[in-house]
Design an enzyme around this catalytic site. Structure first.
Site, PDB file in Angstrom:
ATOM      1  N   GLU A   1      68.034  23.408  39.973  1.00 29.09           N
ATOM      2  CA  GLU A   1      68.101  21.688  39.996  1.00 29.09           C
ATOM      3  C   GLU A   1      66.439  21.366  40.814  1.00 29.09           C
ATOM      4  OE1 GLU A   1      71.176  18.519  41.697  1.00 29.09           O
ATOM      5  OE2 GLU A   1      71.632  21.135  41.813  1.00 29.09           O
TER       6      GLU A   1
ATOM      7  N   GLU B   1      72.578  23.067  53.039  1.00 24.19           N
ATOM      8  CA  GLU B   1      73.452  22.112  51.928  1.00 24.19           C
ATOM      9  C   GLU B   1      74.646  21.653  52.485  1.00 24.19           C
ATOM     10  OE1 GLU B   1      74.229  22.861  47.749  1.00 24.19           O
ATOM     11  OE2 GLU B   1      74.067  21.038  47.163  1.00 24.19           O
TER      12      GLU B   1
HETATM   13  C1  BGC Z   1      72.508  17.285  44.797  1.00 21.76           C
HETATM   14  C2  BGC Z   1      72.068  16.638  46.447  1.00 21.76           C
HETATM   15  C3  BGC Z   1      71.972  15.495  45.293  1.00 21.76           C
HETATM   16  C4  BGC Z   1      73.402  15.416  44.818  1.00 21.76           C
HETATM   17  C5  BGC Z   1      73.961  14.245  43.975  1.00 21.76           C
HETATM   18  C6  BGC Z   1      73.246  18.038  44.568  1.00 21.76           C
HETATM   19  O1  BGC Z   1      73.550  18.329  43.212  1.00 21.76           O
HETATM   20  O2  BGC Z   1      71.972  18.803  45.777  1.00 21.76           O
HETATM   21  O3  BGC Z   1      71.438  16.723  47.054  1.00 21.76           O
HETATM   22  O4  BGC Z   1      72.426  13.867  45.902  1.00 21.76           O
HETATM   23  O5  BGC Z   1      73.384  16.346  44.139  1.00 21.76           O
HETATM   24  O6  BGC Z   1      74.748  13.720  43.636  1.00 21.76           O
END
Ligand code: BGC
Length: 856
Positions: A441, A713
């Site tokens: 990501e 997270e």
């Molecule tokens: C991210 C997040 C993001 C979110 C929103 C995730 O995959 O890691 O931090 O804000 O998606 O969809």
């Protein structure tokens, strides 16, 4: 003003200066700036005011490449300070016509999975060289060497911007690298963010930015007689294949150390059309190696693999000394956590995060990648017979931001939490503000930085870093005002999400507040308006934003692990609250940038949204639809519910929920950022302290107890038994929940900015939670502010240091206020006061006889 040389990308740089010391009565009432140009011409500008931060350039504009020095002195009504040391400023290439170089790419098409190309040339330097400047950019990332020596310690330049609109170029003073006679120039190009898997995230974008890497380089050699010679990329340059066989940010680097890619430039280059994007000077600091960590332990498994623990979850790469047979392979894999003694790779999803090396067999070799980074605490090394902690290091990489905020308290777990937040920020501020640095990501998610911006601005000087990212946000905003959820944009489908798109308004506002930069509001103003106008359109005449998909209070701990958007908070309540907030901030921004009609328009809009919010979602008994911590937190902190009995009941309901939930956190990304402020704003400071200090799950300190060294997270990224959460999204390095650092500085230490740039302060620690000491330091635009308080028995003492140009109101825990405290060192004491130790249930009532003593 600093006396190092600063390269600027504008013809009118703004100027700031700090005073190191003056007598306590001194105030800047006048200032004089003096510019000396390279030809000796001197210009002086005087003004009678107190401005000293981001002062507009008062001289004739600089021209491209111009070097000049500036100095400053300040005066009160009768006395001038001495002149400052001169600061040197050098302008970059300010106009497209300054470029003679052409973009070149290897003639033999080099695909994303081919060896990384090297492009280069040889050049001759004549006698009398006095200066050499290199201006260089790439489609991809670059490592440039002159005569085999890297031109800088920068990594991954020119960084990630919205390449469709703007590409940065770097400027380097390379005078010491060139010498009379023959010289060589080589640039290694990596895929970086330009192409490779990161730029085609989950194939949503459908294509990377482009399929060919390219280089633009212009070396300007200046001679004593004024002559300038150019060495610039053109069709005569050469290319070759390096020993970097593969490189991808997600997957890692594969390097054949037997290949000396700098030796054989055996192929040609092709001139390609210049990208349509403009070339921009970096506003943000470069990515550098900012620290080196030694390994804490190495465990060797029965099958000969070495599991290395660096003791800290970090971002960077592994540097390893190894010896082996020519062509033998060494493999380094990375992970943030272990499960049963082995790397836990599942959280990385498809990112292979693996660096491989084929050894040259020349003795001890230094293995280190150049074109990738990983998020890890642990590494697994194979292909090396023996490995000890002295053979291996972790190199920490990140944007070289200046640290500005420090915090400490009497609670060790709280201090560790703060440390974890700092580490989380370091790892995710690598050229752009990312969600996470390790899995497939690593994107500039707008919602994450929207909530974290105040904490980020407290901990490090992020003014240039975030201002650069905001340029990309404005560039990538859709014509209808929609802000993509990740910036630079990679998704083809773009939707407007509350809390994410609001970064367009909230981040510039935070920069204005914390760095005193009204210029950022001026620059972003149109983008801010476009976002709010778009939301107004989506909400329609009801002023309630209740349609469309929302990410909502993302990762609420009660949401199902596989559906993080299914929070307790009603998405429409959250979206409408954000609408009101952004409209309100935009009204204020309009006033700052001198748009009174807009200020009125958006002020009225904000009121209408607030009224609609209350009418639709808030009952007369103070209940808010969906009745959970987040909806109350947003409504209270942003004063959507006006003062009066309803607001009091709303506040009580939040406190009641928090108490019912045993002071654990029941908020996601959006609620967590404001819940402690909301509790304080509604008179429940003790509940805020309890929540911050509880160790029960879910809470900030729960992760600390489980050994976290960064912010996770999810509240339960790791489960109490040490296993890793099954959810798809389980990063151990996401800064959003670390937004609480800002509250810690403002409330526990009590260091509260009340005017832009910390020009005015409230120093108002709240003593609570059983803490017996708190302190913070902040390197503000005016200089360092420090505050430190202690409890000893029933006595309270506070020391504060305030820089020149800043005035503070000191508020002691007994409520007494001391206004107009100016620069210098101050000490305040209360002999006896009421401690509110409600955290332990025992309220200590000491009679409220208090005395404030003030001394300089
Ligand atoms: C991210 C997040 C993001 C979110 C929103 C995730 O995959 O890691 O931090 O804000 O998606 O969809």
């Amino acid at each position: 003003m600093t006396n190092s040389s600063t390269l600027v990308g504008t013809d009118r740089p703004r100027l700031s200066w700090r005073y190191s010391s003056t007598n306590p009565q001194w105030r800047q009432q006048r200032r004089e700036l003096q510019l000396t140009r390279a030809n000796g011409a001197v210009e002086t500008h005087a003004a009678a005011d107190a401005e000293q931060v981001l002062v507009e350039w008062p001289f004739e504009p600089l021209s491209s490449r111009e070097r000049a020095t500036v100095r400053v002195r300040g005066g009160d009504s009768d006395e001038w300070t001495p002149w400052s040391e001169p600061a040197t400023i050098e302008a970059g290439l300010l106009s497209p016509t300054d470029w003679s170089a052409s973009w070149v790419t290897p003639t033999d098409v080099v695909g994303v999975d081919d060896p990384a190309p090297v492009l280069g040339t040889e050049f001759v330097v004549g006698p009398g060289i006095v200066a050499a400047r290199l201006y260089v950019s790439a489609l991809g990332i670059m490592v440039t060497r002159i005569n085999g020596v890297p031109v800088s310690e920068d990594h991954f330049a020119p960084g990630w911007t919205s390449y469709d609109h703007r590409i940065r170029y770097q400027s380097y003073d390379v005078t010491v690298l060139v010498s009379e006679g023959n010289n060589s120039f080589h640039t290694l190009l990596g895929n970086g963010w330009y192409r490779g898997r990161i730029a085609s995230f989950a194939l949503h974008r459908g294509h990377p930015y482009g399929d060919r890497l390219a280089l633009l380089a212009q070396l300007e050699l200046r001679y004593a007689d004024g002559r300038v010679e150019l060495v610039a990329t053109d069709g005569s340059w050469r290319s070759g294949a390096s020993g970097v066989l593969l490189n991808d940010f997600y997957d890692g680097q594969f390097t054949d150390l037997r290949v000396d890619g700098y030796a054989a430039l055996d192929r040609g280059v092709t001139v390609v059309p210049a990208p349509t994007a403009s070339l921009a000077t970096p506003e943000s600091p470069p990515v550098r190696a900012v620290e080196t960590m030694t390994a804490v332990s190495v465990n060797t498994t029965l099958d000969g693999r070495h599991i290395v623990d660096f003791g800290q979850n970090l971002v960077g790469w592994v540097r390893l000394r190894s010896r082996g047979r020519r062509g033998s392979e060494v493999v380094v894999r990375h992970a943030e956590v272990l499960e049963e003694g082995e790397l836990s790779l599942r959280p990385l999803r498809s990112a292979r995060a693996t660096d491989r090396y084929l050894l040259a067999g020349t003795g001890v070799e230094l293995l280190e990648p150049q074109l990738v980074f990983h998020g890890f605490r642990y590494a697994e090394v194979t292909g090396v017979a023996e490995l000890s902690t002295t053979d291996i290091q972790a190199v920490v990489l990140g944007s070289q931001l200046d640290r500005t905020g420090w915090f400490s308290s009497s609670d060790a777990a709280l201090n560790q939490l703060h440390e974890n937040i700092v580490w989380g920020m370091r790892g995710n501020f690598l050229d752009l503000p990312t969600d996470c640095p390790q899995r497939d990501e690593r994107l500039g998610w707008t919602g994450d930085i929207q909530v974290f911006a105040p904490a980020a601005s407290t901990l490090f000087n992020v003014a240039g870093f975030l201002s650069s990212w905001l340029s990309d946000l404005a560039a990538d905003q859709l014509p209808d005002g929609t802000v993509p959820a990740v910036i630079p944009r990679v998704f083809r489908d773009v939707k407007a999400f509350a809390g994410w798109g609001d970064a367009a308004v909230i981040v510039p506002w935070v920069l204005y507040e914390r760095f005193g930069d009204a210029g950022i509001l001026r620059r972003q103003y149109r983008s801010m308006c476009r976002w709010v106008d778009r939301v107004a359109e989506l909400a329609g005449p009801t002023r309630l934003w209740s349609t469309g998909e929302q990410l909502g209070d993302w990762l609420d701990p009660l949401a199902p692990p596989d559906d993080p958007a299914r929070a307790q908070a009603d998405p429409a309540v959250v979206a409408t609250a954000y609408f009101a907030r952004s409209a309100q901030l935009l009204a204020r921004a309009a006033a700052v940038v001198g748009e009174p009609a807009d200020a009125r328009h958006y002020g009225i809009l904000a009121e209408q949204v607030r009224d609609a919010f209350c009418a639709e979602y808030v009952s007369s008994s103070g209940l808010i639809r969906s009745d959970c911590q987040t909806v109350y937190a947003l409504a209270l902190h942003w004063r959507l519910v006006p003062d009066g009995p309803t607001r009091t009941r709303t506040g009580s309901r939040l406190a009641e929920l928090v108490q019912q939930q045993r002071y654990t956190v029941a908020t996601g990304f959006l609620g967590t950022a404001v819940i402690l402020d909301a509790l304080c704003a509604s008179g429940h400071r003790d509940a805020a302290y309890r929540m911050l200090l509880t160790h029960e799950f879910p809470s900030w300190l729960h992760a600390v107890d489980l050994g976290a060294t960064t912010i996770w997270e999810r509240w339960d990224s790791m489960l109490p038994d040490g296993s890793v959460n099954e959810g798809e999204m389980t990063s151990f390095n996401h800064y959003a929940f670390g937004a609480v650092a800002d509250w810690m500085h403002r409330e526990i230490a009590g260091l509260q900015p009340t005017a832009p740039g910390y020009r005015e302060l409230r120093l108002a620690p709240t003593v609570g939670g059983g803490l017996t000491a708190g302190s913070a330091r902040h390197l503000s635009p005016y200089g360092e502010i420090a505050i430190e308080w202690h409890l000893a028995g029933s006595g309270f003492s506070l020391t504060a240091r305030i820089p020149v140009g800043v005035t503070a109101t000191v508020v002691l825990p007994d409520g007494s206020e001391i206004p107009d405290v100016s620069h210098g060192e101050h000490r305040f004491e209360l002999e006896r006061f009421v401690t509110d130790a409600a955290i332990d249930g025992d309220r200590t009532d000491v009679s409220a006889a208090s005395e404030a003593m003030r001394s300089r």
